[in-house]
Design an enzyme around this catalytic site. Structure first.
Site, short mmCIF file in Angstrom:
data_model
loop_
_atom_site.label_atom_id
_atom_site.label_comp_id
_atom_site.label_asym_id
_atom_site.label_seq_id
_atom_site.Cartn_x
_atom_site.Cartn_y
_atom_site.Cartn_z
N GLY A 241 0.84 -1.20 0.00
CA GLY A 241 0.00 0.00 0.00
C GLY A 241 0.86 1.24 0.00
N SER A 242 0.31 2.31 0.54
CA SER A 242 1.02 3.58 0.50
C SER A 242 2.15 3.61 1.55
CB SER A 242 0.04 4.71 0.80
OG SER A 242 -0.45 4.56 2.12
N GLY A 246 2.54 2.13 5.40
CA GLY A 246 3.74 1.43 5.87
C GLY A 246 4.28 2.03 7.15
N GLU A 263 5.71 -3.43 0.93
CA GLU A 263 5.74 -3.06 -0.49
C GLU A 263 4.96 -1.76 -0.60
OE1 GLU A 263 7.25 -4.63 -2.81
OE2 GLU A 263 7.55 -6.64 -2.01
N CYS A 297 2.00 0.26 -8.49
CA CYS A 297 3.13 0.82 -7.73
C CYS A 297 4.35 0.90 -8.63
CB CYS A 297 3.40 0.02 -6.46
SG CYS A 297 3.68 -1.69 -6.76
C1 UN1 Z 1 1.69 -3.35 -7.62
O1 UN1 Z 1 1.37 -2.40 -8.34
O2 UN1 Z 1 1.39 -3.35 -6.40
O3 UN1 Z 1 5.35 -5.37 -11.94
C2 UN1 Z 1 2.32 -4.60 -8.11
C3 UN1 Z 1 4.14 -5.11 -12.03
C4 UN1 Z 1 3.17 -6.11 -11.51
C5 UN1 Z 1 2.95 -5.96 -10.05
C6 UN1 Z 1 2.63 -4.58 -9.58
N1 UN1 Z 1 3.68 -7.43 -11.76
O4 UN1 Z 1 3.73 -4.08 -12.52
#
Ligand code: UN1
Length: 510
Positions: A241-242, A246, A263, A297
């Site tokens: 998440g953000s 975290g 993450e 992300c």
């Molecule tokens: C995410 O955005 O939390 O590499 C994961 C990627 C994807 C996973 C993104 N396999 O863009």
């Protein structure tokens, strides 16, 4: 492209039917919380949230499951994940539909998300036969040193709306073969996707005779995440998440000496060098920047282009942006679906205002589409913004499709600009010069967890470790040796000499 958005009843009925096919008891649904679809902004389903006490109960059940599961041989644990992968394959289209309905992904990307789940199951099944440690040379005669890896305990997974199913599966497939039960708090925006995933895994577990409660889902808001983070019965909290989230979760887990795998955000850049193949660069950049409506992300948010190519690259990106089909993510041909919410749209609008105030020029995009048809759905035109330097707004992650393009003169300067972001998730370089590529990949190059050459920043395969440095949180999940985070290591010294020589030459005779 003109799009007619589907009506409220149509989507709600589709959600119900699809969830039912995956094994969700849809008649038992209903509750105080109404979810909406970002496709039309209309209500999609009603669900109930977990009440107080639910975390304690779930953790107790998971703890009991752990005692049984840790004793099951790892390849037998793998058989459960294998069956789960088969069920995911059979229900690939159903799960993808739920992902599209709940978070607005285009069909191809929603199917891709489920494919990542199938892939990680395959990976975990193979892994279940190679969770091995090392044998290490002992300094003492007649002694052997070795490492063994054991199941860790209960794993909590906290996942975000943008990968509402895949992130859980990366954690769960690996945790299960490692011997760990999982308690999942999915995004509050995607409860049906979560219930469908859970129903498929429950079915696989029942068929394989696995202990009950290996996998549990708790629906709820941030308070639930906090309770999981603080619970001493949870060995590992894997949270996506953000960075703000975290900062709540990380210290809470650390305070009780739990393990966390974080993450968090990313502000991912591509460096485009003079020798870059621009056709390839344009395609790679547009997919990473505008795909998933800029809500990964790993989304590319910055392009750092050499002064000799920055103008032509900007023109070509603008032309590609102008052709992007934006609209109903369920319709064939659409490449950009809706933003998740009005809040996300507001954040995008505000970032574009700030960019203008800070000297940026909006090259193309930034407008809103389809508001007349669906005032509560937020379809944004991906925006391309030219900036002269890395002004503050460029270094802020806005979870929306805004791509800032800025120039550089020397590669070292481009690397410094890449590394100036507070996060360190993903990065890429487009070049045909091997020396430049190697520098970017080296210790003096990009400081991110993912460093690519001649492809964009997003769309990582499951075989590699996924995650990043700095404010991204430092966690690694998915492939490579990320499994070690889900197990505990024991170092064993075995003496078969009949003597008792002490390490470091210590004498101690009684
Ligand atoms: C995410 O955005 O939390 O590499 C994961 C990627 C994807 C996973 C993104 N396999 O863009």
């Amino acid at each position: 492209m003109t799009t007619t958005l589907p009506g409220a009843d149509e989507l709600a009925a589709m959600a119900r039917e699809t969830a039912k096919r995956c094994g969700v008891d849809v008649d038992a649904l209903g509750g105080a919380v109404t979810t909406t679809s970002p496709i039309n902004g209309a209500p999609l389903a009603r669900v109930g949230w977990a009440g107080p006490g639910a975390v304690d109960e779930a953790v107790a059940r998971a703890g009991a499951a752990f005692l049984a599961w840790r004793a099951v041989p790892a390849p037998v644990r793998g058989a459960l994940v294998k069956r789960f992968g088969e069920l995911l394959t059979a229900h690939k289209a159903d799960l993808a539909t739920l992902v599209s309905l709940e978070v607005g992904k285009i069909t191809s990307e929603a199917l891709g998300e489920v494919q990542e789940m199938i892939d990680i199951c395959d990976y975990a099944v193979g892994l279940s036969r190679r969770l091995h440690g090392r044998t290490i040379a002992s300094e003492r005669p007649g002694h052997r040193l070795m490492e063994t890896w054991h199941p860790l305990g209960v794993v909590a997974v906290i996942s975000a709306f943008n990968f509402p199913a895949a992130v859980w599966s990366w954690n769960t497939a690996i945790a299960l073969v490692c011997g760990d039960p999982v308690v999942w708090k999915p995004s509050e925006l995607a409860p049906l996707t979560a219930l469908a995933c859970a129903a498929l895994l429950d079915r696989a577990a029942a068929e394989q005779g696995a202990p009950p409660h290996l996998s549990q889902v708790l629906l709820g808001g941030p308070g639930l995440g906090e309770a999981l983070a603080g619970h001493p019965g949870i060995a590992l909290v894997s949270a996506t998440g953000s960075t703000r989230m975290g900062r709540e979760v990380g210290p809470r887990v650390a305070a009780r000496f739990g393990r966390s795998l974080l993450e968090l955000g990313g502000n991912n850049a591509a460096v485009v060098c003079p020798s870059a193949d621009l056709d390839l660069a344009v395609r790679g950049i547009v997919f990473s920047a505008a795909g998933t409506a800029g809500q990964r992300c790993t989304t590319m948010r910055r392009v750092i282009a050499h002064t000799s190519v920055v103008d032509v690259l900007t023109e070509r990106l603008a032309a590609a942006y102008a052709r992007l089909p934006i609209g109903n993510p369920l319709a064939a041909g659409t490449l950009v679906g809706p933003l998740i919410s009005g809040r996300a749209h507001e954040a995008m609008r505000q970032a574009l205002d700030e960019a203008r105030e800070q000297g940026g020029t909006l090259v193309t995009g930034g407008g809103r589409r389809l508001a007349d048809q669906a005032p509560d759905a937020y379809y944004a035109e991906p925006a391309l913004v030219r900036v002269g330097e890395q002004v503050p707004i460029v270094l802020r992650e806005t979870f929306a499709p805004i791509l800032y393009v800025l120039p550089y003169e020397e590669l070292e300067e481009a690397i410094a600009l890449n590394n100036a972001a507070p996060q360190g998730l993903s990065s890429s370089i487009f070049t045909r010069d091997q020396g430049e590529a190697e520098l970017f990949l080296s210790a003096e190059g990009s400081d991110c967890g993912i460093v690519n050459v001649n492809i964009g920043t997003s769309g990582a395969e499951i075989g590699g470790a996924f995650g990043g440095e700095k404010e991204t949180g430092g966690g690694r999940e998915s492939g490579s040796d990320a499994w070690r985070g889900y197990m505990r290591r024991a170092t064993n010294t075995i003496n078969y000499s009949g003597e008792l020589p002490l390490a470091q030459g210590v004498e101690f005779t009684v």
